[in-house]
Write a protein that holds these residues in place. Structure first.
Motif, mmCIF file in Angstrom:
data_model
loop_
_atom_site.group_PDB
_atom_site.id
_atom_site.type_symbol
_atom_site.label_atom_id
_atom_site.label_comp_id
_atom_site.label_asym_id
_atom_site.label_seq_id
_atom_site.Cartn_x
_atom_site.Cartn_y
_atom_site.Cartn_z
ATOM 1 N N MET A 1 0.823 -1.193 0.000
ATOM 2 C CA MET A 1 0.000 0.000 0.000
ATOM 3 C C MET A 1 0.863 1.251 0.000
ATOM 4 O O MET A 1 0.450 2.272 -0.523
ATOM 5 N N ASP A 2 2.041 1.164 0.556
ATOM 6 C CA ASP A 2 2.925 2.324 0.559
ATOM 7 C C ASP A 2 3.358 2.686 -0.857
ATOM 8 O O ASP A 2 3.574 3.853 -1.166
ATOM 9 N N TYR A 3 3.490 1.667 -1.719
ATOM 10 C CA TYR A 3 3.900 1.927 -3.094
ATOM 11 C C TYR A 3 2.855 2.764 -3.838
ATOM 12 O O TYR A 3 3.202 3.641 -4.626
ATOM 13 N N ALA A 5 0.737 4.914 -2.517
ATOM 14 C CA ALA A 5 0.773 6.276 -1.995
ATOM 15 C C ALA A 5 1.968 7.042 -2.555
ATOM 16 O O ALA A 5 1.902 8.255 -2.734
ATOM 17 N N VAL A 6 3.032 6.354 -2.846
ATOM 18 C CA VAL A 6 4.217 7.021 -3.391
ATOM 19 C C VAL A 6 4.058 7.283 -4.884
ATOM 20 O O VAL A 6 4.443 8.347 -5.376
#
Length: 70
Positions: A1-3, A5-6
């Protein structure tokens, strides 16, 4: 999920840039087509006015006098 957002902001900006460039190129293409149509109409009008009464090209008054000087 961080990918996500980035990468999401970059993808959104990239898509906005793509749509903006696409609209600019389409507008340019339309402008070139309109210019070509206008030029063709002007050339056609010019050709009509440059014809004499029998359909031959109108040479006008500056056709020369036949001795090589105009």
């Amino acid at each position: 999920m961080d990918y996500v957002a980035v990468l999401l902001p970059s993808l959104v900006v990239g898509l906005l840039f793509w749509f903006a460039m696409k609209s600019i190129f389409n507008a340019d293409k339309s402008e070139r087509q309109a210019e070509a149509r206008a030029q063709a109409e002007a050339d056609a009008r010019s050709a009509e006015t440059n014809q004499g009464p029998n359909g031959a090209p109108n040479t006008g008054t500056n056709a020369g006098n036949g001795n090589g000087t105009n």
